[in-house]
Design a protein around this motif. Structure first.
Motif, PDB file in Angstrom:
ATOM      1  N   PRO A   8      10.945  41.437 111.550  1.00  0.00           N
ATOM      2  CA  PRO A   8      11.907  42.450 111.037  1.00  0.00           C
ATOM      3  C   PRO A   8      10.740  43.335 110.221  1.00  0.00           C
ATOM      4  CG  PRO A   8      12.957  40.327 110.606  1.00  0.00           C
ATOM      5  CD  PRO A   8      11.525  40.105 111.053  1.00  0.00           C
ATOM      6  N   HIS A   9      11.222  44.555 110.494  1.00  0.00           N
ATOM      7  CA  HIS A   9      10.422  45.879 109.853  1.00  0.00           C
ATOM      8  C   HIS A   9      11.213  46.863 109.155  1.00  0.00           C
ATOM      9  CE1 HIS A   9       6.477  48.639 110.230  1.00  0.00           C
ATOM     10  NE2 HIS A   9       7.063  49.002 109.571  1.00  0.00           N
ATOM     11  N   ILE A  10      11.103  46.741 107.954  1.00  0.00           N
ATOM     12  CA  ILE A  10      12.036  47.990 107.086  1.00  0.00           C
ATOM     13  C   ILE A  10      11.063  49.155 106.661  1.00  0.00           C
ATOM     14  CG2 ILE A  10      13.316  48.314 105.285  1.00  0.00           C
ATOM     15  CD1 ILE A  10      14.191  45.401 105.200  1.00  0.00           C
ATOM     16  N   LEU A  11      11.557  50.377 107.162  1.00  0.00           N
ATOM     17  CA  LEU A  11      10.636  51.273 106.507  1.00  0.00           C
ATOM     18  C   LEU A  11      11.625  52.146 105.518  1.00  0.00           C
ATOM     19  CD1 LEU A  11       8.493  53.601 107.132  1.00  0.00           C
ATOM     20  CD2 LEU A  11      10.168  55.018 108.583  1.00  0.00           C
ATOM     21  N   VAL A  12      10.932  52.192 104.239  1.00  0.00           N
ATOM     22  CA  VAL A  12      11.382  52.692 103.212  1.00  0.00           C
ATOM     23  C   VAL A  12      10.622  53.976 103.070  1.00  0.00           C
ATOM     24  CG1 VAL A  12      11.404  52.516 100.426  1.00  0.00           C
ATOM     25  CG2 VAL A  12      11.654  50.420 101.983  1.00  0.00           C
ATOM     26  N   LEU A  13      11.631  55.069 102.734  1.00  0.00           N
ATOM     27  CA  LEU A  13      11.170  56.651 102.763  1.00  0.00           C
ATOM     28  C   LEU A  13      11.249  56.904 101.188  1.00  0.00           C
ATOM     29  CD1 LEU A  13      12.670  58.414 106.084  1.00  0.00           C
ATOM     30  CD2 LEU A  13      10.141  57.455 105.383  1.00  0.00           C
ATOM     31  N   ASN A  14      10.148  56.714 100.442  1.00  0.00           N
ATOM     32  CA  ASN A  14      10.083  57.027  99.121  1.00  0.00           C
ATOM     33  C   ASN A  14       9.951  58.218  98.613  1.00  0.00           C
ATOM     34  OD1 ASN A  14      10.374  55.839  96.177  1.00  0.00           O
ATOM     35  ND2 ASN A  14       8.335  55.741  96.282  1.00  0.00           N
ATOM     36  N   LYS A  15      10.510  58.510  97.195  1.00  0.00           N
ATOM     37  CA  LYS A  15      10.482  59.915  96.723  1.00  0.00           C
ATOM     38  C   LYS A  15      11.455  60.716  97.492  1.00  0.00           C
ATOM     39  CE  LYS A  15       5.359  59.263  96.175  1.00  0.00           C
ATOM     40  NZ  LYS A  15       4.059  60.053  96.124  1.00  0.00           N
ATOM     41  N   GLU A  16      12.664  60.199  97.778  1.00  0.00           N
ATOM     42  CA  GLU A  16      13.760  61.016  98.400  1.00  0.00           C
ATOM     43  C   GLU A  16      14.384  61.994  97.394  1.00  0.00           C
ATOM     44  OE1 GLU A  16      17.515  59.000  98.757  1.00  0.00           O
ATOM     45  OE2 GLU A  16      17.581  57.881  96.888  1.00  0.00           O
ATOM     46  N   ASP A  17      13.942  61.863  95.977  1.00  0.00           N
ATOM     47  CA  ASP A  17      14.461  62.918  95.026  1.00  0.00           C
ATOM     48  C   ASP A  17      13.686  64.139  95.380  1.00  0.00           C
ATOM     49  OD1 ASP A  17      12.366  61.263  94.194  1.00  0.00           O
ATOM     50  OD2 ASP A  17      12.091  62.397  92.557  1.00  0.00           O
ATOM     51  N   SER A  21      13.437  48.239 111.912  1.00  0.00           N
ATOM     52  CA  SER A  21      14.905  47.634 112.133  1.00  0.00           C
ATOM     53  C   SER A  21      15.612  48.141 110.971  1.00  0.00           C
ATOM     54  CB  SER A  21      14.764  45.898 111.499  1.00  0.00           C
ATOM     55  OG  SER A  21      13.603  45.218 112.217  1.00  0.00           O
ATOM     56  N   LYS A  22      15.450  48.792 110.079  1.00  0.00           N
ATOM     57  CA  LYS A  22      16.152  49.544 109.061  1.00  0.00           C
ATOM     58  C   LYS A  22      15.260  50.844 108.329  1.00  0.00           C
ATOM     59  CE  LYS A  22      19.950  49.713 106.182  1.00  0.00           C
ATOM     60  NZ  LYS A  22      21.258  50.071 106.799  1.00  0.00           N
ATOM     61  N   VAL A  23      15.870  51.706 107.957  1.00  0.00           N
ATOM     62  CA  VAL A  23      15.480  52.827 107.364  1.00  0.00           C
ATOM     63  C   VAL A  23      16.155  53.058 106.116  1.00  0.00           C
ATOM     64  CG1 VAL A  23      14.662  55.233 107.531  1.00  0.00           C
ATOM     65  CG2 VAL A  23      14.531  53.969 109.517  1.00  0.00           C
ATOM     66  N   ILE A  24      15.416  53.051 104.846  1.00  0.00           N
ATOM     67  CA  ILE A  24      16.149  53.187 103.644  1.00  0.00           C
ATOM     68  C   ILE A  24      15.358  54.169 102.973  1.00  0.00           C
ATOM     69  CG2 ILE A  24      16.529  51.794 101.328  1.00  0.00           C
ATOM     70  CD1 ILE A  24      16.342  49.428 102.954  1.00  0.00           C
ATOM     71  N   PHE A  25      16.223  55.323 102.227  1.00  0.00           N
ATOM     72  CA  PHE A  25      15.709  56.288 101.339  1.00  0.00           C
ATOM     73  C   PHE A  25      15.732  55.626 100.106  1.00  0.00           C
ATOM     74  CE2 PHE A  25      16.650  58.778 104.915  1.00  0.00           C
ATOM     75  CZ  PHE A  25      15.725  59.966 105.013  1.00  0.00           C
ATOM     76  N   THR A  26      14.623  55.938  99.142  1.00  0.00           N
ATOM     77  CA  THR A  26      14.495  55.424  97.823  1.00  0.00           C
ATOM     78  C   THR A  26      13.934  56.578  96.932  1.00  0.00           C
ATOM     79  OG1 THR A  26      12.311  54.385  97.985  1.00  0.00           O
ATOM     80  CG2 THR A  26      14.004  53.020  98.423  1.00  0.00           C
ATOM     81  N   SER A  27      14.050  56.197  95.635  1.00  0.00           N
ATOM     82  CA  SER A  27      13.397  57.080  94.468  1.00  0.00           C
ATOM     83  C   SER A  27      12.812  55.945  93.453  1.00  0.00           C
ATOM     84  CB  SER A  27      14.454  58.119  94.171  1.00  0.00           C
ATOM     85  OG  SER A  27      13.655  58.784  92.857  1.00  0.00           O
ATOM     86  N   GLY A  28      11.526  55.863  93.665  1.00  0.00           N
ATOM     87  CA  GLY A  28      10.750  54.850  92.916  1.00  0.00           C
ATOM     88  C   GLY A  28      11.004  55.198  91.155  1.00  0.00           C
ATOM     89  N   GLN A  65      13.330  56.514  89.648  1.00  0.00           N
ATOM     90  CA  GLN A  65      14.621  56.581  89.281  1.00  0.00           C
ATOM     91  C   GLN A  65      15.192  55.058  88.887  1.00  0.00           C
ATOM     92  OE1 GLN A  65      17.314  58.879  91.819  1.00  0.00           O
ATOM     93  NE2 GLN A  65      16.533  60.557  91.208  1.00  0.00           N
ATOM     94  N   GLY A  66      15.790  54.654  87.631  1.00  0.00           N
ATOM     95  CA  GLY A  66      15.823  53.055  87.480  1.00  0.00           C
ATOM     96  C   GLY A  66      17.225  53.250  88.204  1.00  0.00           C
ATOM     97  N   GLY A  67      17.404  51.889  88.811  1.00  0.00           N
ATOM     98  CA  GLY A  67      18.621  51.645  89.279  1.00  0.00           C
ATOM     99  C   GLY A  67      19.001  52.274  90.669  1.00  0.00           C
ATOM    100  N   CYS A  68      17.871  52.556  91.081  1.00  0.00           N
ATOM    101  CA  CYS A  68      18.234  53.446  92.480  1.00  0.00           C
ATOM    102  C   CYS A  68      18.794  52.386  93.677  1.00  0.00           C
ATOM    103  CB  CYS A  68      16.782  53.813  93.199  1.00  0.00           C
ATOM    104  SG  CYS A  68      16.882  54.194  94.648  1.00  0.00           S
ATOM    105  N   ARG A  69      19.865  52.963  94.132  1.00  0.00           N
ATOM    106  CA  ARG A  69      20.545  52.093  95.049  1.00  0.00           C
ATOM    107  C   ARG A  69      19.937  51.685  96.220  1.00  0.00           C
ATOM    108  NH1 ARG A  69      26.338  55.015  96.247  1.00  0.00           N
ATOM    109  NH2 ARG A  69      26.520  53.407  97.478  1.00  0.00           N
ATOM    110  N   GLY A  70      19.102  52.675  96.771  1.00  0.00           N
ATOM    111  CA  GLY A  70      18.052  52.275  97.941  1.00  0.00           C
ATOM    112  C   GLY A  70      17.245  51.310  97.610  1.00  0.00           C
ATOM    113  N   ILE A  71      16.564  50.943  96.446  1.00  0.00           N
ATOM    114  CA  ILE A  71      15.917  50.010  96.049  1.00  0.00           C
ATOM    115  C   ILE A  71      16.404  48.426  96.079  1.00  0.00           C
ATOM    116  CG2 ILE A  71      14.219  49.047  94.265  1.00  0.00           C
ATOM    117  CD1 ILE A  71      13.197  51.893  93.939  1.00  0.00           C
ATOM    118  N   ARG A  72      17.881  48.826  95.391  1.00  0.00           N
ATOM    119  CA  ARG A  72      18.555  47.456  95.274  1.00  0.00           C
ATOM    120  C   ARG A  72      18.879  47.081  96.728  1.00  0.00           C
ATOM    121  NH1 ARG A  72      20.651  45.943  90.576  1.00  0.00           N
ATOM    122  NH2 ARG A  72      20.341  47.227  88.748  1.00  0.00           N
TER     123      ARG A  72
END
Length: 207
Positions: free
Chosen positions: A77-86, A108-115, A117-124
């Motif tokens: 499985p391969h998850i792509l995390v697109l960080n710095k969404e802010d 398999s999955k693409v997730i937007f995150t903002s490292g 930001q504490g408590g980022c839903r994407g990271i969770r």
């Protein structure tokens, strides 16, 4: 002669019209530490259940290291995390995900995150998604392993260390930094020892 005419004259005379790439130039752009890191990943990949690739959300359709797909991901499985969404607009993200999955079906999955930001839903959401994908996949030689191991990969300066620390702190409720973080590329140069990010189920990160 007005300023516009002067500027046009300077740009025409001062800038070259084409760039001829040297025939004897090296065709591989990877710095030495990236080669070293890739070799370390390849040595440890047999003990990995899922790949999480971190990339810069500002360039979602370019800049990724295609070597990862050829040498690291395989059938995992391969998850792509697109960080710095802010740093990007919220509009058009659905279209971005569709384009990525069309051009790279192994994702398999693409997730937007903002490292940042504490408590980022994407990271969770990274860990629950990874666990679900692992449990629904064929783990081959890892089928009887009591733990789940996720490897964090990506080109330099996309926020891998920040993601690792956020995952550890959010799910283990621990402070401090498991991975060094820095403002310049290349801080996370080597594949580190396993970092525990969950006790139930038992999950480790390699990053």
């Amino acid at each position: 002669m007005n300023r516009m005419s002067t500027w046009k004259g300077l740009t025409t005379a001062g800038f070259r019209q084409e760039f001829r790439f040297p025939t004897n130039a090296a065709k591989n752009w990877f710095p030495g530490h990236m080669h070293k890191g890739l070799k370390e990943m390849q040595r440890k990949i047999l003990n990995v259940d899922c790949v999480v690739e971190v990339h810069d959300a500002r360039i979602p359709l370019s800049g990724r290291n295609t070597t990862f797909k050829e040498t690291i991901t395989g059938v995992r499985p391969h998850i792509l995390v697109l960080n710095k969404e802010d740093l990007i607009p919220k509009e058009g993200r659905k279209e971005i995900i569709e384009k990525i999955k069309r051009s790279d079906p192994v994702i398999s999955k693409v997730i937007f995150t903002s490292g940042r930001q504490g408590g980022c839903r994407g990271i969770r959401s990274i860990l629950p998604n990874a666990i679900r994908l692992i449990e629904n996949s064929n783990r081959y030689n890892r089928a009887g392993a009591p733990d789940k191991t996720i490897i964090i990969i990506g080109i330099p300066n996309v926020g891998k260390s920040t993601i690792i620390n956020q995952l550890r702190n959010q799910h283990m409720y621990l402070g401090g930094k498991a991975a060094a973080v820095g403002p310049t590329p290349g801080v996370t140069r080597n594949v580190q020892e396993r970092i525990r990010v969950s006790d139930d189920p038992l999950v480790y990160l390699l990053g």
